[in-house]
Motif scaffolding. Structure first.
Motif, PDB file in Angstrom:
ATOM      1  N   VAL A 157      -4.792   6.052 -11.959  1.00 11.37           N
ATOM      2  CA  VAL A 157      -4.663   6.022 -10.504  1.00 11.37           C
ATOM      3  C   VAL A 157      -5.757   6.895  -9.916  1.00 11.37           C
ATOM      4  O   VAL A 157      -5.885   8.083 -10.272  1.00 11.37           O
ATOM      5  N   MET A 158      -6.555   6.308  -9.035  1.00 11.17           N
ATOM      6  CA  MET A 158      -7.692   7.015  -8.448  1.00 11.17           C
ATOM      7  C   MET A 158      -7.279   7.867  -7.252  1.00 11.17           C
ATOM      8  O   MET A 158      -7.770   8.978  -7.063  1.00 11.17           O
ATOM      9  N   SER A 159      -6.355   7.353  -6.428  1.00 16.34           N
ATOM     10  CA  SER A 159      -5.958   8.079  -5.220  1.00 16.34           C
ATOM     11  C   SER A 159      -4.607   7.586  -4.739  1.00 16.34           C
ATOM     12  O   SER A 159      -4.097   6.558  -5.187  1.00 16.34           O
ATOM     13  N   HIS A 160      -4.032   8.339  -3.797  1.00 17.58           N
ATOM     14  CA  HIS A 160      -2.732   8.034  -3.219  1.00 17.58           C
ATOM     15  C   HIS A 160      -2.869   7.994  -1.702  1.00 17.58           C
ATOM     16  O   HIS A 160      -3.444   8.904  -1.106  1.00 17.58           O
ATOM     17  N   VAL A 161      -2.338   6.946  -1.091  1.00 16.61           N
ATOM     18  CA  VAL A 161      -2.431   6.786   0.357  1.00 16.61           C
ATOM     19  C   VAL A 161      -1.018   6.760   0.929  1.00 16.61           C
ATOM     20  O   VAL A 161      -0.226   5.870   0.596  1.00 16.61           O
ATOM     21  N   PRO A 162      -0.663   7.723   1.792  1.00 14.80           N
ATOM     22  CA  PRO A 162       0.677   7.704   2.377  1.00 14.80           C
ATOM     23  C   PRO A 162       0.833   6.548   3.368  1.00 14.80           C
ATOM     24  O   PRO A 162      -0.108   6.188   4.074  1.00 14.80           O
ATOM     25  N   VAL A 163       2.023   5.960   3.388  1.00 14.39           N
ATOM     26  CA  VAL A 163       2.343   4.872   4.313  1.00 14.39           C
ATOM     27  C   VAL A 163       3.695   5.182   4.941  1.00 14.39           C
ATOM     28  O   VAL A 163       4.446   6.032   4.450  1.00 14.39           O
ATOM     29  N   PRO A 164       4.057   4.504   6.041  1.00 14.06           N
ATOM     30  CA  PRO A 164       5.361   4.758   6.673  1.00 14.06           C
ATOM     31  C   PRO A 164       6.517   4.571   5.703  1.00 14.06           C
ATOM     32  O   PRO A 164       6.468   3.749   4.788  1.00 14.06           O
ATOM     33  N   ASP A 192      -7.247   3.144   7.250  1.00 14.34           N
ATOM     34  CA  ASP A 192      -8.597   3.266   6.711  1.00 14.34           C
ATOM     35  C   ASP A 192      -8.494   3.884   5.319  1.00 14.34           C
ATOM     36  O   ASP A 192      -8.036   5.023   5.166  1.00 14.34           O
ATOM     37  N   LEU A 193      -8.920   3.162   4.297  1.00 11.29           N
ATOM     38  CA  LEU A 193      -8.791   3.667   2.931  1.00 11.29           C
ATOM     39  C   LEU A 193      -9.792   4.771   2.611  1.00 11.29           C
ATOM     40  O   LEU A 193      -9.634   5.483   1.624  1.00 11.29           O
ATOM     41  N   GLY A 194     -10.803   4.921   3.443  1.00  6.11           N
ATOM     42  CA  GLY A 194     -11.747   6.014   3.232  1.00  6.11           C
ATOM     43  C   GLY A 194     -11.188   7.353   3.657  1.00  6.11           C
ATOM     44  O   GLY A 194     -11.510   8.390   3.070  1.00  6.11           O
ATOM     45  N   THR A 195     -10.332   7.330   4.683  1.00  2.00           N
ATOM     46  CA  THR A 195      -9.789   8.576   5.233  1.00  2.00           C
ATOM     47  C   THR A 195      -8.275   8.693   5.098  1.00  2.00           C
ATOM     48  O   THR A 195      -7.710   9.760   5.346  1.00  2.00           O
ATOM     49  N   SER A 196      -7.609   7.600   4.720  1.00  2.00           N
ATOM     50  CA  SER A 196      -6.144   7.507   4.651  1.00  2.00           C
ATOM     51  C   SER A 196      -5.491   7.684   6.021  1.00  2.00           C
ATOM     52  O   SER A 196      -4.299   7.989   6.117  1.00  2.00           O
ATOM     53  N   ARG A 197      -6.246   7.458   7.078  1.00  2.00           N
ATOM     54  CA  ARG A 197      -5.722   7.604   8.442  1.00  2.00           C
ATOM     55  C   ARG A 197      -5.293   6.253   9.007  1.00  2.00           C
ATOM     56  O   ARG A 197      -5.958   5.241   8.773  1.00  2.00           O
ATOM     57  N   VAL A 198      -4.196   6.269   9.775  1.00  3.34           N
ATOM     58  CA  VAL A 198      -3.770   5.086  10.504  1.00  3.34           C
ATOM     59  C   VAL A 198      -4.666   4.925  11.721  1.00  3.34           C
ATOM     60  O   VAL A 198      -4.752   5.818  12.565  1.00  3.34           O
ATOM     61  N   THR A 199      -5.356   3.795  11.806  1.00  5.32           N
ATOM     62  CA  THR A 199      -6.280   3.560  12.912  1.00  5.32           C
ATOM     63  C   THR A 199      -5.684   2.681  14.007  1.00  5.32           C
ATOM     64  O   THR A 199      -6.189   2.651  15.120  1.00  5.32           O
ATOM     65  N   GLN A 200      -4.593   1.970  13.667  1.00 10.85           N
ATOM     66  CA  GLN A 200      -4.005   1.056  14.633  1.00 10.85           C
ATOM     67  C   GLN A 200      -2.607   0.675  14.172  1.00 10.85           C
ATOM     68  O   GLN A 200      -2.303   0.685  12.980  1.00 10.85           O
ATOM     69  N   LYS A 201      -1.748   0.319  15.143  1.00  7.39           N
ATOM     70  CA  LYS A 201      -0.425  -0.221  14.833  1.00  7.39           C
ATOM     71  C   LYS A 201      -0.148  -1.381  15.760  1.00  7.39           C
ATOM     72  O   LYS A 201      -0.541  -1.362  16.925  1.00  7.39           O
ATOM     73  N   PHE A 202       0.547  -2.410  15.261  1.00 12.11           N
ATOM     74  CA  PHE A 202       0.976  -3.505  16.114  1.00 12.11           C
ATOM     75  C   PHE A 202       2.215  -4.145  15.520  1.00 12.11           C
ATOM     76  O   PHE A 202       2.568  -3.898  14.365  1.00 12.11           O
ATOM     77  N   GLN A 203       2.894  -4.969  16.316  1.00 11.51           N
ATOM     78  CA  GLN A 203       4.158  -5.586  15.929  1.00 11.51           C
ATOM     79  C   GLN A 203       3.981  -7.067  15.616  1.00 11.51           C
ATOM     80  O   GLN A 203       3.212  -7.759  16.284  1.00 11.51           O
ATOM     81  N   VAL A 204       4.732  -7.540  14.609  1.00 11.38           N
ATOM     82  CA  VAL A 204       4.705  -8.963  14.269  1.00 11.38           C
ATOM     83  C   VAL A 204       6.093  -9.588  14.351  1.00 11.38           C
ATOM     84  O   VAL A 204       6.264 -10.763  14.042  1.00 11.38           O
ATOM     85  N   GLY A 205       7.109  -8.817  14.745  1.00 14.76           N
ATOM     86  CA  GLY A 205       8.455  -9.350  14.876  1.00 14.76           C
ATOM     87  C   GLY A 205       9.406  -8.706  13.900  1.00 14.76           C
ATOM     88  O   GLY A 205       8.996  -8.179  12.865  1.00 14.76           O
TER      89      GLY A 205
END
Length: 283
Positions: A157-164, A192-205
């Motif tokens: 495993v190269m890296s870990h990215v936190p998600v909701p 963004d996988l380079g920074t692990s930052r959330v750049t945007q959020k949107f809804q799909v239902g």
């Protein structure tokens, strides 16, 4: 034993949309194993891999994508939950133990065991990078959910990215710079996988369960609804608008796009049912 499910389609919308959906039929129905949970897209050679998990055990079956004829069966640990195929010649099987997880690596041609990669926790979803060298595992790690980015050649495993916390499925862009995390409430976080930052959020239902993206990166496919009333929203990535809603068979467990982006492949399974149904992405 292979049991072919009755074709049940439910479309969430007004009456005219429901009438339209009722007229939409799959372009292909392929028999599969009972307990089907996950699979790979049909290959140019005309085969696909299907993962079955029932109280009797788990296995991976290579079948003809047109006829469902079984070409080979590989026994798997009972913790096997999801399979992903890499263009680099790897199959990854995500394991979800009580507190631990791993990616078991197999050869995508014959299924030979190549090794395994320990990950942060039980694997909830698994996708392969277009480069053929990388896999992304959505894992439950204690009270958090993270995506482990695994390099297949060196089994690490190269890296870990936190998600909701309520992320249920993931997808990655073709250039592997952006991760999409789908939450059960229908929210998608763009990371963004380079920074692990959330750049945007949107809804799909609401009631979202599984996410896929076409290989060209232009469309999301979102499986939504309870098991007895599924549909798949086709969403334009650039505008974040739903451009088409496809019916999905009852008991669809997961979805994937074909390599050319023309079809949605639905993996349908219960302890007595297993089949694969493919629908055009637009009618």
């Amino acid at each position: 034993m292979v049991v072919l499910a009755a074709l049940l389609f439910v479309f969430n919308g007004n009456g005219s949309e429901g009438d339209h959906a009722a007229s939409i039929k799959p372009v292909l129905v392929t028999p599969g194993p009972v307990g089907l949970t996950s699979g790979t897209a049909p290959s140019p050679s005309g085969s696909m891999w299907l993962l079955s998990n029932t109280p009797k055990g788990a296995n991976l079956q290579r079948v003809r994508s047109q006829s469902g004829r079984v070409l080979g069966i590989i026994p798997l640990p009972k913790e096997a939950q999801v399979v992903a195929e890499s263009s680099g010649g790897y199959l990854g099987v995500g394991l979800a133990g009580v507190r631990s997880g791993a990616i078991v690596l197999l050869g995508s041609t014959g299924g030979a065991t190549l090794g395994s990669i320990p990950v942060s926790g039980p694997v909830q979803d698994l996708v392969a990078g277009v480069d053929g060298l990388t896999m992304y595992a959505l894992t439950q790690s204690g009270s958090a959910r993270v995506v482990d980015i695994a390099i297949l050649a060196n089994r690490k495993v190269m890296s870990h990215v936190p998600v909701p916390l309520n992320t249920v499925s993931i997808a990655v862009t073709a250039d592997q710079t952006t991760l999409f995390a789908l939450e059960s409430n229908g929210g998608i976080s763009v990371i963004d996988l380079g920074t692990s930052r959330v750049t945007q959020k949107f809804q799909v239902g609401p009631d979202a369960r599984h996410l896929a993206v076409t290989l060209d990166g232009t469309k999301f496919l979102v499986l939504k609804g309870p098991l007895n009333a599924n549909n798949v929203s086709v969403i334009d990535v650039a505008t974040q608008r739903t451009v088409y809603v496809s019916p999905a068979p009852a008991n669809t467990q997961s979805i994937i796009a074909t390599a050319d982006g023309s079809q949605i492949v639905n993996f349908v399974g219960t302890n007595i049912v297993g089949n694969v149904q493919s629908f055009l992405i637009s009618q």
